[in-house]
Every structure is written in C-alpha cells, then in structure tokens.
Design an enzyme around this catalytic site. Structure first.
Site, PDB file in Angstrom:
ATOM      1  N   HIS A 199       0.815  -1.231   0.000  1.00 30.69           N
ATOM      2  CA  HIS A 199       0.000   0.000   0.000  1.00 30.69           C
ATOM      3  C   HIS A 199       0.840   1.269   0.000  1.00 30.69           C
ATOM      4  O   HIS A 199       0.306   2.376  -0.077  1.00 30.69           O
ATOM      5  CB  HIS A 199      -1.021  -0.008   1.152  1.00 30.69           C
ATOM      6  CG  HIS A 199      -0.474   0.209   2.529  1.00 30.69           C
ATOM      7  ND1 HIS A 199      -0.449   1.453   3.114  1.00 30.69           N
ATOM      8  CD2 HIS A 199       0.049  -0.643   3.435  1.00 30.69           C
ATOM      9  CE1 HIS A 199       0.051   1.347   4.347  1.00 30.69           C
ATOM     10  NE2 HIS A 199       0.366   0.089   4.562  1.00 30.69           N
ATOM     11  N   CYS A 323       1.272   6.456  12.594  1.00 34.92           N
ATOM     12  CA  CYS A 323       1.192   5.352  13.545  1.00 34.92           C
ATOM     13  C   CYS A 323       1.356   5.849  14.978  1.00 34.92           C
ATOM     14  O   CYS A 323       0.972   5.182  15.911  1.00 34.92           O
ATOM     15  CB  CYS A 323       2.269   4.324  13.250  1.00 34.92           C
ATOM     16  SG  CYS A 323       2.376   3.951  11.521  1.00 34.92           S
TER      17      CYS A 323
HETATM   18  N1  PMP Z   1       7.673   0.105   8.107  1.00 35.82           N
HETATM   19  C1  PMP Z   1       7.564   1.375   7.689  1.00 35.82           C
HETATM   20  C2  PMP Z   1       8.788   2.197   7.511  1.00 35.82           C
HETATM   21  C3  PMP Z   1       6.295   1.927   7.465  1.00 35.82           C
HETATM   22  O1  PMP Z   1       6.180   3.210   7.083  1.00 35.82           O
HETATM   23  C4  PMP Z   1       5.151   1.117   7.653  1.00 35.82           C
HETATM   24  C5  PMP Z   1       3.746   1.662   7.423  1.00 35.82           C
HETATM   25  N2  PMP Z   1       3.426   2.763   8.244  1.00 35.82           N
HETATM   26  C6  PMP Z   1       5.326  -0.214   8.064  1.00 35.82           C
HETATM   27  C7  PMP Z   1       6.595  -0.675   8.277  1.00 35.82           C
HETATM   28  C8  PMP Z   1       4.155  -1.130   8.281  1.00 35.82           C
HETATM   29  O2  PMP Z   1       3.595  -1.524   7.067  1.00 35.82           O
HETATM   30  P1  PMP Z   1       2.080  -2.065   7.008  1.00 35.82           P
HETATM   31  O3  PMP Z   1       1.200  -0.875   7.147  1.00 35.82           O
HETATM   32  O4  PMP Z   1       1.981  -2.719   5.658  1.00 35.82           O
HETATM   33  O5  PMP Z   1       1.927  -3.058   8.119  1.00 35.82           O
END
Ligand code: PMP
Length: 386
Positions: A199, A323
């Site tokens: 995504h 996040c």
């Molecule tokens: N690692 C990084 C550097 C990210 O930016 C993200 C997404 N925020 C993730 C891991 C996690 O990916 P996912 O949303 O597919 O679990």
C-alpha cells in the site's frame, strides 16, 4: 470541496489498473490456490506470476519472497524469525525505526534478548562505524530502516550490509518506504532480508512481503499449513497478492515517470515555507532524503493543531508518523535527531504522490501562513519569544 491528499507516506491510493486485476480474483478466479482441481491450479499460476513480479521489482528470486499481511508482519517475521531460531543473543538496531520493528525488539528484550539502539545524527543518519563498534560475539541480527517514514532520510544500507556480511551476521532492512519510490536491488545491496508493503506504492493494504535470501533460515510465526514453503501458514490472500504483483510491475515501469514532477512539488512547498514563514526547521537529510517527503517543525505551536486546521481546509497531512498519532508524545525519530521536545511537537509531514499537482501546492501555500500565524497568536510560547 475537493480534498487534497498530501499523506502518501501513510498510504497511497490504489492504482485503478491494480484494482481491476484484483477484481477478477475476487469475482471469477476465486478458487483456493492450494486446491488440486483446474480452477485452483489456474489461481496458483497467477499467484506465482505475481510473486515473480514482486521479486523482479527488487531483483530477487521468486522463492526468496514470502507473502505476509503487510510491512508489520514482514518485520515481525524477519526479526522474530531469526531470534526464535537462535533462542538468545544480541540484536543491533537504530533509535529511528518504525514501531513494527521497535515494538518487536522491546518484546524480545522482555524475553531475554539484548538490544543495542544506535544513535543517529541531526539528519537522522546512522553511522556505519557505530554499527561496526556495536557488534559482539553473540550478535545474531542487525536491523536498520532503509528510508525513514517520518523524515525520509535514506540510510547507507549497502555499507552496513558489507559490515554485517564480513562478520557473518544476518542483516535486515525495513524498506517499506523505499520500495516503489527508489530502485532497490537486493543483490547489489547485499542484504539478507528486506521488508516491503504494497500500500506504499499504489497497491492494496493488508499485503506485503519479506525477501529472505536463499539460505536464511527463519522460524515460522504462523503455523497452520504448508503455505509459503512452510514459512507462513494460511490460505493466501489471493486478491492482495495479485494487486501487489500488478503494483510491482507498474512501479518497475513507471519508477522514473512522476519522480521529477513530484520532487518539484515538494521542493516548491519547501522553498515557500522557508522563505515566507519564520521559525521553521525542515528536518531530514538535505540530499539523502526521499523525494516526496517534506517534514517541517513549526516552532511554538502544536503539529496536531496545524493538522486539524489544514484538515478543515480540505488538506490531509500527518503530524509526525500516522502510527504515533493519537499519542501525545512527540515523535521518537525527531527526538533521536536531537530536536527539543517543544520543537518536535510542532512537526507536520507533507508527502506527495502521483495524484498531486501544482494546484494542490498553491492551495497549501494560500492557507498555511494564515494558519501558522493564527495558532502562534494564541500560543503562550510565541508570546514569550517575541
Ligand atoms: N515500516 C515502515 C517504515 C512503514 O512506514 C510502515 C507503514 N506505516 C510499516 C513498516 C508497516 O507496514 P504495514 O502498514 O503494511 O503493516
């Protein structure tokens, strides 16, 4: 009101061409790829074609790709996969990792593993010499983020990889922000494991992959079948895998296509902010930085207030990392880069993508100075400093 989406680092909109391929596998080609019948085998063929496309995007071999539910699971599989195989030992990482790495390591510390969190410089760069110095006889893994999702700084992954290889220590990099935006070649980089997430490059959410170099042995985290060569149990997320395959194919073909245009939009806004708004800091490395990210700290005010005011004007951005939003703590990445708490609190991340154009930047330029000025007039910190 037509909204302006300027938060491509949190996620990208799905490409229409990706969606169309996925729909076929939701509607008509719905069989389980593990089924022996013709319909099942037809789907299996397409899952393997998609795996090949993902592998090609990073110059890996197909059997080195394990599909996961996203970047978070890929990071979990890489780190716990090695840790559980070894049983004990020492892991090296940095202070600016994504939470899907940091939280895994905090968990492993509780289970008796030892972790070294390396400092970064003011640009958010890890020093490869620090990695070298941190290595111990019992070091079982080095894991360093490729490009920061918060400030865009790109780490010297190849140099770190060489250090790890010399010592025979597996090296993992979280490349979720890098793959699809920049060319990534796992063979040239020499990494042992690399996480990616669809995504982030116009694919669907809920699907990602871990590249695990041939010979890297991982303990499986999800038991329940022979899927993914026993590395991850469970019926495959076929529409997700097909979507990730298509997104990888498009990224391969179009990686250069929008690059200059998107960078110009980012640079245009950066120049405007620096020239027309006082007391701002642009964070991240001036050159070694993803071309679509602009993270700015506006002194004396809160990032959340700026975000909400921009939202009211129809503009979607992030304050720090999506996040970590919802927590009042400033970003751990900005703090690790040496920014004081009160400055880190005022951070906003603009991240551009294929759907943005100059009109979007002009709209942001039209409303941003007024928002900053209004919030500063209400801020007791601004008063004190004037
Ligand atoms: N690692 C990084 C550097 C990210 O930016 C993200 C997404 N925020 C993730 C891991 C996690 O990916 P996912 O949303 O597919 O679990």
């Amino acid at each position: 009101m037509k909204r302006i989406y300027c938060d491509h680092t949190s996620t990208t909109p799905i490409d229409e061409r990706v969606l169309n391929e996925m729909l076929l596998f939701l509607k008509e080609k719905y069989a389980n790829p593990s089924s022996i019948h013709l319909q099942g085998q037809e789907v299996r063929k397409h899952v393997e074609i998609a795996r090949k496309k993902v592998a090609e995007l990073i110059n890996a071999d197909s059997h080195e790709i394990v599909f996961t539910s996203g970047g978070t699971e890929a990071n979990n599989l890489a780190i716990k996969g090695i840790a559980f195989k070894k049983g004990k030992g020492h892991i090296i990482t940095s202070k600016i990792e994504h939470h899907s790495v940091l939280d895994v390591l905090k968990y492993l510390e509780k289970k008796g593993f030892d972790v070294t969190y390396l400092d970064v410089d003011k640009y958010g760069l890890v020093n490869p010499d620090d990695v070298k110095k941190a290595i111990r006889d019992d070091t079982i893994l080095i894991t360093i983020i490729f490009a920061s999702n918060e400030v865009g700084t790109i780490q010297p992954v190849k140099e770190i990889s060489e250090i790890a290889r010399e010592k025979g220590i597996p090296f993992h990099t979280d490349a979720c922000m890098m793959v699809g935006l920049e060319k990534v070649d796992v063979k040239e980089l020499g990494v042992d494991m690399l996480s990616l997430s669809a995504h982030k490059f116009y694919g669907p959410k809920g699907i990602g992959a871990l590249y695990a170099r041939k010979g890297i042995l991982l303990e499986s985290l999800i038991h329940g079948g022979h899927h993914e060569k026993r590395r991850r149990g469970g019926s495959e997320n076929v529409p997700g895998i097909i979507g990730m395959g298509k997104a990888s194919e498009l990224a391969m073909e179009e990686i250069e296509k929008d690059r200059e245009r998107i960078k110009e939009l980012r640079d245009n806004l950066e120049k405007f902010i620096l020239e027309s708004i006082p007391d701002v800091i642009v964070v991240g490395h001036p050159e070694k930085r993803l071309y679509n990210i602009l993270t700015v700290c506006f002194k004396y005010i809160e990032g959340e207030s700026i975000l909400l005011n921009l939202d009211f004007e129809g503009i979607s951005v992030s304050s720090g990392s999506a996040c970590t939003s919802g927590s009042l703590e400033p970003s751990h990445v900005l703090l690790a880069m040496g920014l004081p708490h009160e400055v880190a609190h005022g951070s906003i991340r603009f991240s551009f993508g294929k759907i943005n154009n100059l009109k979007d930047v002009e709209k942001i330029k039209e409303v941003l100075p007024g928002i900053i000025n209004k919030l500063r007039q209400m801020s007791p910190f601004w008063e004190k400093n004037k």
